[in-house]
Enzyme design. Structure first.
Site, PDB file in Angstrom:
ATOM      1  N   GLY A 160      42.308  42.852  47.582  1.00 33.76           N
ATOM      2  CA  GLY A 160      43.442  42.977  46.334  1.00 33.76           C
ATOM      3  C   GLY A 160      44.215  43.925  45.982  1.00 33.76           C
ATOM      4  O   GLY A 160      45.476  44.300  45.147  1.00 33.76           O
ATOM      5  N   ASP A 211      40.814  37.612  47.313  1.00 33.21           N
ATOM      6  CA  ASP A 211      40.716  38.636  46.503  1.00 33.21           C
ATOM      7  C   ASP A 211      39.327  39.552  46.806  1.00 33.21           C
ATOM      8  O   ASP A 211      38.497  38.755  45.587  1.00 33.21           O
ATOM      9  CB  ASP A 211      41.458  38.941  45.136  1.00 33.21           C
ATOM     10  CG  ASP A 211      41.122  41.174  44.683  1.00 33.21           C
ATOM     11  OD1 ASP A 211      40.607  41.657  45.113  1.00 33.21           O
ATOM     12  OD2 ASP A 211      41.498  41.024  43.235  1.00 33.21           O
ATOM     13  N   ASP A 254      37.672  46.042  49.060  1.00 29.35           N
ATOM     14  CA  ASP A 254      38.459  45.039  47.777  1.00 29.35           C
ATOM     15  C   ASP A 254      40.446  44.430  48.795  1.00 29.35           C
ATOM     16  O   ASP A 254      41.322  45.382  48.947  1.00 29.35           O
ATOM     17  CB  ASP A 254      39.003  45.998  47.010  1.00 29.35           C
ATOM     18  CG  ASP A 254      40.423  45.465  45.811  1.00 29.35           C
ATOM     19  OD1 ASP A 254      40.214  43.799  46.191  1.00 29.35           O
ATOM     20  OD2 ASP A 254      40.601  45.978  44.772  1.00 29.35           O
ATOM     21  N   TYR A 301      50.052  41.403  49.807  1.00 28.92           N
ATOM     22  CA  TYR A 301      49.108  40.701  49.023  1.00 28.92           C
ATOM     23  C   TYR A 301      48.643  39.470  50.134  1.00 28.92           C
ATOM     24  O   TYR A 301      48.961  38.958  51.421  1.00 28.92           O
ATOM     25  CB  TYR A 301      48.834  39.562  47.797  1.00 28.92           C
ATOM     26  CG  TYR A 301      48.551  40.632  46.476  1.00 28.92           C
ATOM     27  CD1 TYR A 301      47.729  41.125  45.870  1.00 28.92           C
ATOM     28  CD2 TYR A 301      50.267  40.761  46.054  1.00 28.92           C
ATOM     29  CE1 TYR A 301      47.738  41.841  45.195  1.00 28.92           C
ATOM     30  CE2 TYR A 301      50.190  40.905  45.062  1.00 28.92           C
ATOM     31  CZ  TYR A 301      48.870  41.778  43.607  1.00 28.92           C
ATOM     32  OH  TYR A 301      49.416  42.490  42.963  1.00 28.92           O
ATOM     33  N   THR A 361      45.946  51.741  39.499  1.00 28.30           N
ATOM     34  CA  THR A 361      45.804  50.479  38.139  1.00 28.30           C
ATOM     35  C   THR A 361      45.244  49.370  38.489  1.00 28.30           C
ATOM     36  O   THR A 361      45.937  48.485  39.503  1.00 28.30           O
ATOM     37  CB  THR A 361      47.194  50.467  36.480  1.00 28.30           C
ATOM     38  OG1 THR A 361      47.870  51.576  36.915  1.00 28.30           O
ATOM     39  CG2 THR A 361      46.024  49.260  35.771  1.00 28.30           C
ATOM     40  N   THR A 378      37.497  40.718  43.327  1.00 28.77           N
ATOM     41  CA  THR A 378      37.700  40.361  41.659  1.00 28.77           C
ATOM     42  C   THR A 378      36.701  39.629  41.864  1.00 28.77           C
ATOM     43  O   THR A 378      36.308  38.319  42.750  1.00 28.77           O
ATOM     44  CB  THR A 378      38.723  39.909  41.754  1.00 28.77           C
ATOM     45  OG1 THR A 378      40.224  40.281  41.477  1.00 28.77           O
ATOM     46  CG2 THR A 378      39.169  38.670  39.966  1.00 28.77           C
ATOM     47  N   THR A 379      35.140  39.854  40.654  1.00 28.97           N
ATOM     48  CA  THR A 379      34.281  38.943  40.822  1.00 28.97           C
ATOM     49  C   THR A 379      34.553  37.445  40.373  1.00 28.97           C
ATOM     50  O   THR A 379      34.129  36.647  40.982  1.00 28.97           O
ATOM     51  CB  THR A 379      33.277  38.925  39.849  1.00 28.97           C
ATOM     52  OG1 THR A 379      32.791  40.484  40.146  1.00 28.97           O
ATOM     53  CG2 THR A 379      31.932  38.280  39.667  1.00 28.97           C
TER      54      THR A 379
END
Length: 365
Positions: A15, A206, A13, A180, A54, A209-210
């Protein structure tokens, strides 16, 4: 993870920045997931501190710990990790046991350097990582056994792209260090028409993220360009539906090339717009009688995070499946994209790596 090593499948990931692994003390894990046993590792050290991480799709709680972590031949002896006991179940789909964050320390919930930055500081000679994501839309391939795409930590695979890699500098952070992997979205077209993109439209690049997330005004303008589109409500709020007979053509530029998104990637499948059921109710458009399909660019609101320099877009795998992606460390940071070869020239499972002291693994989206 650990000594003796215990092997796990994790999401890579870009992101996020934390590494967590579900342990055998997990209270929310389902069967079939590989769980880490801290007591079987002679190098595991737990702290007295806990943390909650989160994500957009859920959260995870656990104990801040340290242990030996290896990816391929690359090892960090005292990597900070979260020994997770309560991950949200949807973070552990497809047999995943955790998430390895590949962004930067300032956004770490544990205030710890991510695995790749520890490698750069110690043993990774070439400060670069690269991604090729395999596309499985409308294919009969069993993704549980297919080799998937390729991630290289410490190198680039020249057989997985064509032409030159277009590198663009990551905007300078407002603080002392970056957070980021980001680029500024400079232009966008939908159905061949330009969409207004505000200045300073920072986008997190990212892999975790899909879809693609964009600010409200941009998303409204985008879908207004597609005849017959409409916003969805209930569990689908933020998403838009469009006639399944329409091919939605989108391109995005970050200051150079206008990168086209395959129309198949813009279509998540059909949906009954008269109901507001769960996302699992979306099915393959080709097998449904429904005439409305869900689009892959959704409304994220005003910002991904808070404070100056926070991204207002998230560029996920809907876009990244269409390019070869290279993240280059150093000062300044750069992100590069390149065109993919034709599908016929990509032979699944065979590759020629330029590892430069790195390692490669496979992934799919």
């Amino acid at each position: 993870v650990g000594c003796r090593p215990q092997e796990f499948d994790v999401s890579l990931d870009t992101g996020s920045s934390d590494f967590w692994i579900a342990t055998n003390q997990c209270t929310t894990c389902t069967s079939g997931i590989s769980l880490f046993d801290p007591s079987a590792s002679s190098t595991f050290k737990a702290s007295t501190s806990s943390a909650n991480i989160t994500y957009g799709a859920g959260s995870v709680q656990g104990t801040i710990s340290q242990d030996t972590v290896s990816l391929g031949t690359l090892t960090v002896p005292k990597q900070t990790l979260l020994a997770a006991t309560q991950p949200t179940p949807n973070l552990m789909q497809y047999g995943l046991s955790g998430i390895m964050g590949l962004a930067f320390m300032p956004i770490s919930a544990m205030k710890a350097y991510p695995f790749w930055e520890n490698l750069v500081n110690n043993e990774l000679a070439n400060n670069v990582m690269s991604f090729y994501l395999e596309r499985y839309v409308d294919q009969s391939t069993d993704i549980s056994t297919a080799p998937g795409g390729t991630f290289i930590l410490g190198g680039i695979n020249s057989s997985l792209y064509t032409g030159e890699i277009e590198f663009l500098p990551v905007p300078q952070p407002t603080g002392p260090t970056p957070s980021y992997w980001m680029l500024e979205v400079s232009a966008m077209t939908v159905q061949g028409k330009s969409i207004t993109v505000p200045d300073n439209s920072l986008a997190a690049i990212d892999t975790g993220t899909t879809l693609i997330a964009a600010p409200s005004a941009t998303v409204q303008s985008l879908w207004a360009t597609v005849p017959g589109s409409q916003p969805l409500t209930g569990d689908y709020e933020g998403l838009y539906a469009f006639p399944c007979s329409t091919d939605v053509s989108v391109s995005i530029s970050f200051g150079g090339t206008a990168w086209a998104i395959n129309t198949k990637d813009m279509n998540l499948g059909s949906v009954d717009v008269t109901t507001t059921g769960p996302m699992s109710g979306i099915v393959d458009a080709a097998s449904s009688g429904s005439q409305m399909c869900v689009g892959a660019i959704f409304d994220i609101g005003s910002s991904v995070g808070s404070g100056p320099g926070a991204p207002s877009w998230v560029i996920g795998d809907t876009f990244l499946k269409n390019v070869y992606t290279v993240l280059q460390g150093g000062t300044p940071l750069h992100i590069g994209f390149a065109h993919l070869p034709s599908a016929s020239s990509l032979s699944c499972g065979t590759s020629h790596f330029s590892l430069l002291g790195g390692c490669a693994i496979y992934l799919s989206r």
